[in-house]
Motif scaffolding. Structure first.
Motif, PDB file in Angstrom:
ATOM      1  N   LYS A 142       0.860  -1.177   0.000  1.00  0.00           N
ATOM      2  CA  LYS A 142       0.000   0.000   0.000  1.00  0.00           C
ATOM      3  C   LYS A 142       0.907   1.242   0.000  1.00  0.00           C
ATOM      4  CE  LYS A 142      -4.044  -1.734   2.578  1.00  0.00           C
ATOM      5  NZ  LYS A 142      -4.280  -2.928   1.919  1.00  0.00           N
ATOM      6  N   VAL A 143       0.332   2.403  -0.276  1.00  0.00           N
ATOM      7  CA  VAL A 143       1.065   3.655  -0.212  1.00  0.00           C
ATOM      8  C   VAL A 143       0.533   4.437   0.972  1.00  0.00           C
ATOM      9  CG1 VAL A 143       1.660   5.789  -1.430  1.00  0.00           C
ATOM     10  CG2 VAL A 143       1.437   3.647  -2.708  1.00  0.00           C
ATOM     11  N   VAL A 144       1.449   4.892   1.844  1.00  0.00           N
ATOM     12  CA  VAL A 144       1.061   5.596   3.067  1.00  0.00           C
ATOM     13  C   VAL A 144       1.884   6.867   3.246  1.00  0.00           C
ATOM     14  CG1 VAL A 144       0.331   3.456   4.238  1.00  0.00           C
ATOM     15  CG2 VAL A 144       2.675   4.300   4.543  1.00  0.00           C
ATOM     16  N   HIS A 145       1.328   7.759   4.032  1.00  0.00           N
ATOM     17  CA  HIS A 145       2.022   8.991   4.445  1.00  0.00           C
ATOM     18  C   HIS A 145       2.503   8.742   5.867  1.00  0.00           C
ATOM     19  CE1 HIS A 145       1.835  13.106   6.331  1.00  0.00           C
ATOM     20  NE2 HIS A 145       2.559  13.362   5.270  1.00  0.00           N
ATOM     21  N   VAL A 146       3.778   8.997   6.135  1.00  0.00           N
ATOM     22  CA  VAL A 146       4.330   8.832   7.479  1.00  0.00           C
ATOM     23  C   VAL A 146       4.759  10.213   7.962  1.00  0.00           C
ATOM     24  CG1 VAL A 146       6.006   7.658   8.943  1.00  0.00           C
ATOM     25  CG2 VAL A 146       5.133   6.509   6.891  1.00  0.00           C
ATOM     26  N   ASP A 147       4.234  10.594   9.123  1.00  0.00           N
ATOM     27  CA  ASP A 147       4.349  11.948   9.638  1.00  0.00           C
ATOM     28  C   ASP A 147       5.252  11.990  10.865  1.00  0.00           C
ATOM     29  OD1 ASP A 147       3.746  14.632  10.164  1.00  0.00           O
ATOM     30  OD2 ASP A 147       1.671  14.328   9.529  1.00  0.00           O
ATOM     31  N   GLN A 148       6.498  12.369  10.664  1.00  0.00           N
ATOM     32  CA  GLN A 148       7.447  12.434  11.770  1.00  0.00           C
ATOM     33  C   GLN A 148       6.970  13.412  12.845  1.00  0.00           C
ATOM     34  OE1 GLN A 148      10.869  14.778  11.573  1.00  0.00           O
ATOM     35  NE2 GLN A 148      12.199  13.316  12.591  1.00  0.00           N
ATOM     36  N   GLU A 149       6.385  14.534  12.419  1.00  0.00           N
ATOM     37  CA  GLU A 149       5.940  15.573  13.355  1.00  0.00           C
ATOM     38  C   GLU A 149       4.864  15.076  14.307  1.00  0.00           C
ATOM     39  OE1 GLU A 149       7.181  18.950  13.663  1.00  0.00           O
ATOM     40  OE2 GLU A 149       8.720  17.776  12.652  1.00  0.00           O
ATOM     41  N   TRP A 150       4.106  14.095  13.885  1.00  0.00           N
ATOM     42  CA  TRP A 150       3.022  13.540  14.696  1.00  0.00           C
ATOM     43  C   TRP A 150       3.371  12.126  15.145  1.00  0.00           C
ATOM     44  CZ3 TRP A 150      -2.269  15.205  12.149  1.00  0.00           C
ATOM     45  CH2 TRP A 150      -2.370  16.589  12.213  1.00  0.00           C
ATOM     46  N   ASP A 151       4.571  11.964  15.707  1.00  0.00           N
ATOM     47  CA  ASP A 151       5.022  10.686  16.259  1.00  0.00           C
ATOM     48  C   ASP A 151       4.944   9.554  15.227  1.00  0.00           C
ATOM     49  OD1 ASP A 151       6.145   9.217  18.322  1.00  0.00           O
ATOM     50  OD2 ASP A 151       4.186   8.576  19.094  1.00  0.00           O
ATOM     51  N   TYR A 152       5.347   9.880  13.984  1.00  0.00           N
ATOM     52  CA  TYR A 152       5.393   8.907  12.895  1.00  0.00           C
ATOM     53  C   TYR A 152       4.015   8.280  12.612  1.00  0.00           C
ATOM     54  CZ  TYR A 152      10.382   9.523  13.519  1.00  0.00           C
ATOM     55  OH  TYR A 152      11.630  10.068  13.621  1.00  0.00           O
ATOM     56  N   LYS A 153       2.974   9.091  12.737  1.00  0.00           N
ATOM     57  CA  LYS A 153       1.617   8.635  12.418  1.00  0.00           C
ATOM     58  C   LYS A 153       1.573   8.193  10.956  1.00  0.00           C
ATOM     59  CE  LYS A 153      -3.165  10.106  12.098  1.00  0.00           C
ATOM     60  NZ  LYS A 153      -3.807  11.031  11.179  1.00  0.00           N
ATOM     61  N   ILE A 154       0.944   7.048  10.714  1.00  0.00           N
ATOM     62  CA  ILE A 154       0.825   6.494   9.363  1.00  0.00           C
ATOM     63  C   ILE A 154      -0.603   6.710   8.864  1.00  0.00           C
ATOM     64  CG2 ILE A 154       0.910   4.377   7.994  1.00  0.00           C
ATOM     65  CD1 ILE A 154       3.113   3.409   9.975  1.00  0.00           C
ATOM     66  N   THR A 155      -0.725   7.414   7.755  1.00  0.00           N
ATOM     67  CA  THR A 155      -2.023   7.672   7.135  1.00  0.00           C
ATOM     68  C   THR A 155      -2.086   6.914   5.814  1.00  0.00           C
ATOM     69  OG1 THR A 155      -2.062   9.902   8.090  1.00  0.00           O
ATOM     70  CG2 THR A 155      -3.574   9.476   6.265  1.00  0.00           C
ATOM     71  N   PRO A 156      -3.038   5.972   5.683  1.00  0.00           N
ATOM     72  CA  PRO A 156      -3.164   5.248   4.415  1.00  0.00           C
ATOM     73  C   PRO A 156      -3.578   6.201   3.299  1.00  0.00           C
ATOM     74  CG  PRO A 156      -4.470   4.205   6.161  1.00  0.00           C
ATOM     75  CD  PRO A 156      -4.006   5.522   6.683  1.00  0.00           C
ATOM     76  N   LEU A 157      -2.960   6.041   2.123  1.00  0.00           N
ATOM     77  CA  LEU A 157      -3.297   6.866   0.974  1.00  0.00           C
ATOM     78  C   LEU A 157      -3.932   6.054  -0.144  1.00  0.00           C
ATOM     79  CD1 LEU A 157      -0.091   9.109   0.727  1.00  0.00           C
ATOM     80  CD2 LEU A 157      -2.274   9.657   1.846  1.00  0.00           C
ATOM     81  N   SER A 158      -3.319   4.923  -0.491  1.00  0.00           N
ATOM     82  CA  SER A 158      -3.754   4.177  -1.664  1.00  0.00           C
ATOM     83  C   SER A 158      -3.418   2.699  -1.505  1.00  0.00           C
ATOM     84  CB  SER A 158      -3.044   4.751  -2.891  1.00  0.00           C
ATOM     85  OG  SER A 158      -3.317   4.002  -4.020  1.00  0.00           O
ATOM     86  N   ASP A 159      -4.217   1.848  -2.163  1.00  0.00           N
ATOM     87  CA  ASP A 159      -3.981   0.407  -2.117  1.00  0.00           C
ATOM     88  C   ASP A 159      -2.834  -0.034  -3.011  1.00  0.00           C
ATOM     89  OD1 ASP A 159      -5.970  -0.014  -0.264  1.00  0.00           O
ATOM     90  OD2 ASP A 159      -7.481  -0.553  -1.765  1.00  0.00           O
ATOM     91  N   SER A 160      -2.389   0.865  -3.929  1.00  0.00           N
ATOM     92  CA  SER A 160      -1.299   0.494  -4.827  1.00  0.00           C
ATOM     93  C   SER A 160      -0.573   1.742  -5.300  1.00  0.00           C
ATOM     94  CB  SER A 160      -1.828  -0.283  -6.042  1.00  0.00           C
ATOM     95  OG  SER A 160      -2.537   0.581  -6.917  1.00  0.00           O
ATOM     96  N   PHE A 161       0.651   1.545  -5.793  1.00  0.00           N
ATOM     97  CA  PHE A 161       1.422   2.656  -6.343  1.00  0.00           C
ATOM     98  C   PHE A 161       0.704   3.260  -7.550  1.00  0.00           C
ATOM     99  CE2 PHE A 161       4.634   4.307  -9.301  1.00  0.00           C
ATOM    100  CZ  PHE A 161       5.167   5.313  -8.507  1.00  0.00           C
TER     101      PHE A 161
END
Length: 178
Positions: A142-161
């Motif tokens: 999957k493709v995710v956003h990882v947010d260092q500023e928010w304790d490396y919170k992972i936000t799902p973006l997409s099921d595929s590249f």
């Protein structure tokens, strides 16, 4: 087998500025280079990612925003990318380059969930990753956003590249709401 990016027009996809060509864009990757990069990273890269990098190996897209339904440190309704890492080692912003995937995991302490594929305008404080946690190192991440500023919170973006690339929109789509 399904064709990659069927019906998608790449005519005006890339912003080939002097900066993009210097920092991101590498020569077309050979199969040997792809295999060695996959071995170094410990993950099989998605076929759609390899296909795209064989057309244009890394760079800065014209459309740099991806809509989200969750707030991130970047915006209430989207994330932004600076560029897409190419397959290689020479360019600073390539998968195995100076500021590539392993650098982000080892130096910036991003979670080892897969491969960093896009940097963001925050200068390292958030990144886009291929997330292999569910599929394993040989599966379709999957493709995710990882947010260092928010304790490396992972936000799902997409099921595929491929869906991620198809979902990129222009930043002007969001400017009206500010």
């Amino acid at each position: 087998m399904q064709r990659m990016f069927e019906g998608f027009d790449f005519t005006n996809f890339w912003e080939d500025s002097e900066y993009a060509l210097k920092e991101y864009v590498s020569e077309m990757p050979s199969d040997e280079l792809i295999a060695s990069v996959e071995q170094e990273l410990g993950y099989k890269l998605p076929a759609s990612y390899i296909w795209l990098m064989k057309q244009h190996n890394g760079g800065i897209p014209v459309n740099t925003c991806f809509p989200t339904d969750q707030t991130t440190s970047w915006a209430d309704d989207h994330v932004a990318i600076t560029g897409i890492f190419g397959i290689g080692r020479e360019k600073a912003y390539s998968l195995c380059g100076e500021f590539g995937s392993q650098f982000m995991i080892e130096e910036w302490e991003y979670p080892a969930i897969g491969v960093a594929i896009c940097d963001c305008p925050s200068a390292g404080h958030d990144m886009i990753f291929l997330d292999y946690r569910e599929c394993g190192p040989d599966g379709e991440p999957k493709v995710v956003h990882v947010d260092q500023e928010w304790d490396y919170k992972i936000t799902p973006l997409s099921d595929s590249f491929e869906k991620f690339i198809r979902g990129l929109v222009n930043e002007e789509d969001f400017e009206l709401e500010d």
